[in-house]
Write a protein that holds these residues in place. Structure first.
Motif, PDB file in Angstrom:
ATOM      1  N   ALA A   1      46.515  29.330  22.742  1.00 29.71           N
ATOM      2  CA  ALA A   1      47.723  29.782  23.434  1.00 29.71           C
ATOM      3  C   ALA A   1      47.454  30.185  24.881  1.00 29.71           C
ATOM      4  N   HIS A   2      46.182  30.178  25.307  1.00 26.21           N
ATOM      5  CA  HIS A   2      45.836  30.622  26.662  1.00 26.21           C
ATOM      6  C   HIS A   2      44.928  29.610  27.348  1.00 26.21           C
ATOM      7  N   LEU A   3      44.977  29.630  28.675  1.00 26.18           N
ATOM      8  CA  LEU A   3      44.174  28.725  29.485  1.00 26.18           C
ATOM      9  C   LEU A   3      43.738  29.454  30.754  1.00 26.18           C
ATOM     10  N   GLN A   4      42.499  29.248  31.148  1.00 24.27           N
ATOM     11  CA  GLN A   4      42.009  29.840  32.395  1.00 24.27           C
ATOM     12  C   GLN A   4      42.179  28.828  33.520  1.00 24.27           C
ATOM     13  N   LEU A   5      42.740  29.286  34.627  1.00 27.48           N
ATOM     14  CA  LEU A   5      42.924  28.467  35.820  1.00 27.48           C
ATOM     15  C   LEU A   5      42.092  29.042  36.959  1.00 27.48           C
ATOM     16  N   HIS A   6      41.439  28.180  37.708  1.00 23.05           N
ATOM     17  CA  HIS A   6      40.737  28.583  38.931  1.00 23.05           C
ATOM     18  C   HIS A   6      41.628  28.170  40.096  1.00 23.05           C
ATOM     19  N   LEU A   7      41.883  29.107  41.001  1.00 22.78           N
ATOM     20  CA  LEU A   7      42.833  28.897  42.086  1.00 22.78           C
ATOM     21  C   LEU A   7      42.118  28.833  43.431  1.00 22.78           C
ATOM     22  N   PHE A   8      42.536  27.870  44.246  1.00 23.07           N
ATOM     23  CA  PHE A   8      41.979  27.686  45.582  1.00 23.07           C
ATOM     24  C   PHE A   8      43.115  27.544  46.580  1.00 23.07           C
ATOM     25  N   GLY A   9      42.968  28.150  47.740  1.00 22.53           N
ATOM     26  CA  GLY A   9      43.909  27.972  48.832  1.00 22.53           C
ATOM     27  C   GLY A   9      43.329  27.015  49.854  1.00 22.53           C
ATOM     28  N   ALA A  10      44.216  26.259  50.516  1.00 17.33           N
ATOM     29  CA  ALA A  10      43.775  25.311  51.542  1.00 17.33           C
ATOM     30  C   ALA A  10      44.939  25.014  52.477  1.00 17.33           C
TER      31      ALA A  10
ATOM     32  N   LEU B   1      40.307  31.729  45.314  1.00 15.44           N
ATOM     33  CA  LEU B   1      41.168  32.895  45.121  1.00 15.44           C
ATOM     34  C   LEU B   1      40.877  33.620  43.822  1.00 15.44           C
ATOM     35  N   GLY B   2      40.025  33.062  42.991  1.00 12.03           N
ATOM     36  CA  GLY B   2      39.705  33.668  41.711  1.00 12.03           C
ATOM     37  C   GLY B   2      40.310  32.875  40.562  1.00 12.03           C
ATOM     38  N   HIS B   3      40.208  33.481  39.379  1.00 15.46           N
ATOM     39  CA  HIS B   3      40.757  32.810  38.208  1.00 15.46           C
ATOM     40  C   HIS B   3      41.802  33.707  37.538  1.00 15.46           C
ATOM     41  N   VAL B   4      42.684  33.060  36.812  1.00 20.53           N
ATOM     42  CA  VAL B   4      43.706  33.763  36.046  1.00 20.53           C
ATOM     43  C   VAL B   4      43.770  33.141  34.661  1.00 20.53           C
ATOM     44  N   ILE B   5      44.188  33.935  33.694  1.00 22.57           N
ATOM     45  CA  ILE B   5      44.405  33.420  32.342  1.00 22.57           C
ATOM     46  C   ILE B   5      45.904  33.408  32.130  1.00 22.57           C
TER      47      ILE B   5
END
Length: 156
Positions: free
Chosen positions: A45-54, A149-153
């Protein structure tokens, strides 16, 4: 040079880097971890996303950065810059333009606002799912074109 301009640039830089680790405020210091991240295994039910700005001039240039050159076996520029990870480009999403609307589709507004603050004026958000690493250890960090930017779940 205007002092307000310098102060605003400094504040955007601090917002982008965050205050969790003061070492991140020193541009000459790498934020790369010496040991790679172990793959994260969450429930279905959950997924980790890694976020990047550009910043890219257009959506097509942002997409081209994250996809392999057509007709070749070469890796994407994204994969080349994030050299501490094997990345399946099919697990990468590029958001160019209305980033806040996309973030609000899967996270609460306070978390989305925090990410928008960390973007600090970047016009592109690149999201890489944990599945992109195919259970291999990886390291991700700022690159020439990307700001980590880090990761979020998130809920799937």
């Amino acid at each position: 040079m205007n002092m307000n301009f310098l102060l605003n640039r400094l504040m955007r830089y601090v917002a982008r880097r965050g205050l969790r680790d003061l070492k991140k405020l020193i541009p000459s210091e790498s934020t790369r971890l010496e040991q790679p991240h172990a793959p994260v295994h969450l429930d279905e039910a959950h997924l980790q996303l890694h976020l990047f700005g550009a910043n890219f001039p257009s959506r097509s240039e942002a997409d081209a950065f994250c996809t392999p050159p057509p007709g070749t076996d070469l890796p994407s520029r994204l994969t080349q810059e994030l050299d501490g990870a094997f990345i399946d480009e099919n697990e990468v999403e590029v958001v160019h333009g209305d980033i806040l609307a996309r973030l609000l589709e899967f996270m609460p507004s306070d978390e989305a606002d925090d990410i928008m603050l960390r973007l600090a004026g970047d016009d592109t958000l690149i999201m890489i799912t944990e599945n992109a690493f195919h259970d291999l250890p990886y390291t991700v960090d700022d690159t020439e074109h990307l700001t980590y930017l880090g990761h979020v779940i998130v809920d799937v």
